[in-house]
Design a protein around this motif. Structure first.
Motif, PDB file in Angstrom:
ATOM      1  N   GLU A  37      40.666 -82.134  36.699  1.00 46.17           N
ATOM      2  CA  GLU A  37      39.666 -81.821  37.713  1.00 46.17           C
ATOM      3  C   GLU A  37      40.345 -81.314  38.969  1.00 46.17           C
ATOM      4  O   GLU A  37      41.346 -81.886  39.421  1.00 46.17           O
ATOM      5  CB  GLU A  37      38.841 -83.064  38.055  1.00 46.17           C
ATOM      6  N   PHE A  39      39.069 -79.896  42.850  1.00 46.38           N
ATOM      7  CA  PHE A  39      37.926 -79.740  43.744  1.00 46.38           C
ATOM      8  C   PHE A  39      38.298 -78.843  44.918  1.00 46.38           C
ATOM      9  O   PHE A  39      39.333 -79.041  45.546  1.00 46.38           O
ATOM     10  CB  PHE A  39      37.463 -81.105  44.276  1.00 46.38           C
ATOM     11  N   ASN A  41      36.785 -77.764  48.471  1.00 48.99           N
ATOM     12  CA  ASN A  41      35.765 -78.175  49.442  1.00 48.99           C
ATOM     13  C   ASN A  41      34.757 -79.128  48.809  1.00 48.99           C
ATOM     14  O   ASN A  41      33.550 -78.973  48.946  1.00 48.99           O
ATOM     15  CB  ASN A  41      35.086 -76.955  50.059  1.00 48.99           C
ATOM     16  N   GLU A  42      35.281 -80.090  48.059  1.00 51.53           N
ATOM     17  CA  GLU A  42      34.526 -81.174  47.420  1.00 51.53           C
ATOM     18  C   GLU A  42      33.637 -80.720  46.265  1.00 51.53           C
ATOM     19  O   GLU A  42      32.790 -81.482  45.797  1.00 51.53           O
ATOM     20  CB  GLU A  42      33.721 -81.956  48.457  1.00 51.53           C
ATOM     21  N   GLU A  43      33.816 -79.492  45.764  1.00 53.66           N
ATOM     22  CA  GLU A  43      33.057 -79.013  44.607  1.00 53.66           C
ATOM     23  C   GLU A  43      34.022 -78.723  43.467  1.00 53.66           C
ATOM     24  O   GLU A  43      35.056 -78.094  43.671  1.00 53.66           O
ATOM     25  CB  GLU A  43      32.273 -77.748  44.961  1.00 53.66           C
ATOM     26  N   LEU A  44      33.677 -79.161  42.255  1.00 56.70           N
ATOM     27  CA  LEU A  44      34.510 -78.934  41.082  1.00 56.70           C
ATOM     28  C   LEU A  44      34.698 -77.436  40.872  1.00 56.70           C
ATOM     29  O   LEU A  44      33.733 -76.667  40.908  1.00 56.70           O
ATOM     30  CB  LEU A  44      33.866 -79.579  39.852  1.00 56.70           C
ATOM     31  N   GLU A  45      35.930 -77.015  40.660  1.00 55.43           N
ATOM     32  CA  GLU A  45      36.241 -75.590  40.500  1.00 55.43           C
ATOM     33  C   GLU A  45      37.121 -75.383  39.275  1.00 55.43           C
ATOM     34  O   GLU A  45      38.091 -76.115  39.078  1.00 55.43           O
ATOM     35  CB  GLU A  45      36.964 -75.072  41.750  1.00 55.43           C
ATOM     36  N   LYS A  50      39.654 -68.073  41.945  1.00 55.92           N
ATOM     37  CA  LYS A  50      38.874 -68.458  43.123  1.00 55.92           C
ATOM     38  C   LYS A  50      39.684 -68.197  44.382  1.00 55.92           C
ATOM     39  O   LYS A  50      40.817 -68.655  44.524  1.00 55.92           O
ATOM     40  CB  LYS A  50      38.493 -69.942  43.033  1.00 55.92           C
TER      41      LYS A  50
END
Length: 70
Positions: A37, A39, A41-45, A50
């Motif tokens: 995992e 993240f 900015n606190e979002e799963l990527e 990106k």
């Protein structure tokens, strides 16, 4: 929190993982993102391309937290 300094407008997630010594080569990016995992900015990527800009925070539970600076 560790800083990843860039001299360009942005860095890709794959480049950041390599620069932060999370992976050894660019070829490992796809595998790493599929198995771990990450993240942004606190979002799963999961996209290796990106774009990360100054101020973005990347959290990798196995490696720590990184912030992009210029």
């Amino acid at each position: 929190m560790k800083e990843i300094q860039i001299t360009t407008e942005y860095i890709t997630l794959g480049q950041l993982l390599k620069q932060a010594d999370v992976i050894q080569s660019g070829g490992m990016v796809k595998w790493y993102l599929a198995e771990h995992e990450v993240f942004v900015n606190e979002e799963l990527e999961q996209r290796r391309g990106k774009k990360l800009y100054e101020g973005d925070t990347i959290t990798i539970p196995a490696a720590g937290t990184f912030v992009v600076t210029r």
